[in-house]
Motif scaffolding. Structure first.
Motif, short mmCIF file in Angstrom:
data_model
loop_
_atom_site.label_atom_id
_atom_site.label_comp_id
_atom_site.label_asym_id
_atom_site.label_seq_id
_atom_site.Cartn_x
_atom_site.Cartn_y
_atom_site.Cartn_z
N ALA A 194 35.59 27.20 38.11
CA ALA A 194 37.05 27.24 37.89
C ALA A 194 37.22 27.76 36.75
O ALA A 194 38.36 28.03 36.01
CB ALA A 194 37.50 25.25 38.40
N GLN A 195 36.32 26.55 35.53
CA GLN A 195 36.45 27.44 34.12
C GLN A 195 35.92 29.17 33.52
O GLN A 195 36.36 29.30 33.45
CB GLN A 195 35.79 26.47 33.16
CG GLN A 195 36.03 25.04 33.03
CD GLN A 195 35.97 23.86 32.29
OE1 GLN A 195 34.02 24.42 32.09
NE2 GLN A 195 35.99 23.00 32.47
N PRO B 254 36.33 33.38 34.04
CA PRO B 254 37.04 33.71 34.05
C PRO B 254 38.39 34.55 34.75
O PRO B 254 37.29 34.64 35.77
CB PRO B 254 37.29 35.11 33.22
CG PRO B 254 35.56 34.56 32.27
CD PRO B 254 35.41 33.32 33.22
N LEU B 255 39.27 33.98 35.28
CA LEU B 255 39.83 34.93 36.63
C LEU B 255 40.11 35.91 36.61
O LEU B 255 39.56 35.77 38.20
CB LEU B 255 41.74 34.43 35.68
CG LEU B 255 42.32 34.50 37.16
CD1 LEU B 255 42.12 33.40 38.23
CD2 LEU B 255 43.66 34.64 36.90
N TRP B 256 39.19 36.38 36.23
CA TRP B 256 39.01 38.55 36.76
C TRP B 256 37.56 37.72 37.82
O TRP B 256 37.93 38.66 38.80
CB TRP B 256 39.15 39.25 35.97
CG TRP B 256 38.24 39.11 35.28
CD1 TRP B 256 38.69 38.44 33.60
CD2 TRP B 256 37.17 39.73 34.82
NE1 TRP B 256 36.98 38.85 32.95
CE2 TRP B 256 36.50 39.39 33.16
CE3 TRP B 256 36.42 40.03 35.44
CZ2 TRP B 256 34.71 39.54 32.81
CZ3 TRP B 256 34.71 40.42 35.20
CH2 TRP B 256 33.49 39.88 34.14
N GLN C 109 36.47 35.08 38.79
CA GLN C 109 36.04 34.76 39.73
C GLN C 109 37.04 34.84 40.90
O GLN C 109 36.71 35.06 41.90
CB GLN C 109 37.54 33.18 39.77
CG GLN C 109 36.95 32.34 38.43
CD GLN C 109 37.76 31.06 38.69
OE1 GLN C 109 38.04 30.51 39.66
NE2 GLN C 109 38.34 30.85 37.38
N VAL C 110 37.91 35.91 40.81
CA VAL C 110 38.05 36.73 41.60
C VAL C 110 37.03 37.76 42.65
O VAL C 110 37.63 37.87 43.62
CB VAL C 110 39.81 37.67 41.41
CG1 VAL C 110 40.80 38.26 42.20
CG2 VAL C 110 40.72 36.87 40.64
N SER D 197 39.27 27.98 41.25
CA SER D 197 40.51 27.80 40.62
C SER D 197 41.71 28.17 41.69
O SER D 197 41.53 29.37 42.40
CB SER D 197 41.01 27.99 39.52
OG SER D 197 41.15 29.66 39.34
N GLY E 114 44.52 29.30 41.28
CA GLY E 114 44.69 30.97 40.77
C GLY E 114 44.39 31.76 41.11
O GLY E 114 44.68 32.81 42.01
N ALA E 115 43.10 32.02 41.41
CA ALA E 115 41.76 33.01 41.81
C ALA E 115 42.24 33.26 43.10
O ALA E 115 42.14 34.04 44.02
CB ALA E 115 40.54 32.10 41.33
#
Ligand code: ZN
Length: 262
Positions: free
Chosen positions: A82-83, A85-87, A89-90, A157, A159-160
């Motif tokens: 979950a930590q 980077p968002l991109w 993870q997506v 996460s 968000g992802a």
């Protein structure tokens, strides 16, 4: 996770219609197909009602997957995921989810008792954005469940996961829309309407091909790709005797004598 219950809310219905109705007029795969084509009312019923059982089913799958991940993965693993980077993870979670989708979707084409559920979706003979919703809830919960269970278990996460769901929903609508779009050279990377229309084709060369929902890479790797760029199918649908209304379609897989054919 409550966004699972809002996969398609009624406000977004207007937005979806506002985008896809003109697009399907501008770039139609089949120009003669009207908005009120055969079966549109039944598919509108799916659009309105199906999200309730599907949302509840997927919520349960997600809850069990989180519990399984917390119980069986090493301490700290889910937090580390979950930590990231968002991109990143997506991208990673979408690839994992699409592999799960590929495997479950292929099973639904392979096992006769599962095919009876999936036959509802393949009974579509005139594809458009509304027809994308004609999926038996058991089919959608198991296929999408296989897709999202590892994602929730591994600890990506919220968000992802929310970004993935939004991208998936719009991508799925586009794949089924009456659109002549092939994505050019990018058709090797992202599933296009052309790619998925061939999955629905009632043409022997395309039977049991193109199972991926988002990335053709899984079909290419496992030898099930039918990569056409410029030619769209001429016929859609199946031979199975699927009834025409929502209630009867929900019962169809449980009926004795439903045709076992993929
Ligand atoms: Zn299929």
């Amino acid at each position: 996770m409550d966004f699972l219950l809002k996969l398609v809310d009624l406000e977004s219905a207007w937005l979806i219609a506002l985008i896809f109705l003109p697009l399907e007029r501008l770039l139609p795969a089949r120009p003669a197909q009207g908005v009120l084509r055969r079966g549109w009312f039944n598919d509108a019923v799916y659009f309105l009602l199906n999200r309730i059982p599907i949302g509840i089913g997927l919520l349960l799958v997600a809850a069990f997957a989180v519990m399984a991940g917390e119980a069986f993965l090493p301490a700290g693993f889910r937090t580390t995921v979950a930590q990231q980077p968002l991109w990143l993870q997506v991208i990673v979670l979408t690839l994992i989810a699409d592999l799960g989708f590929y495997a479950a979707h292929r099973l639904f084409h392979t096992l006769p008792w599962l095919w009876r559920f999936h036959a509802i979706h393949h009974s579509i003979e005139e594809l458009d954005w509304l027809a994308a919703h004609r999926v038996h809830p058991v089919d959608q919960i198991l296929t999408k469940g296989a897709s999202i269970a590892p994602v929730f278990a591994l600890g990506f996460s919220d968000g992802a996961i929310a970004i993935f769901f939004i991208l998936y929903q719009w991508h799925s609508l586009m794949l089924h829309a009456n659109l002549r779009i092939g994505f050019g050279p990018l058709h090797w990377v992202f599933a296009s309407p052309c790619f998925h229309h061939w999955h629905h084709a009632d043409q022997p060369e395309a039977w049991n091909r193109n199972f991926s929902a988002q990335f053709p890479i899984w079909d290419i790797l496992f030898g099930t790709a039918h990569m056409r760029r410029d030619t769209m199918p001429t016929r859609y649908g199946i031979e199975d005797n699927v009834p025409p209304t929502y209630a009867r379609q929900l019962l169809y897989p449980f009926r004795r004598g439903s045709k076992d054919a993929a």
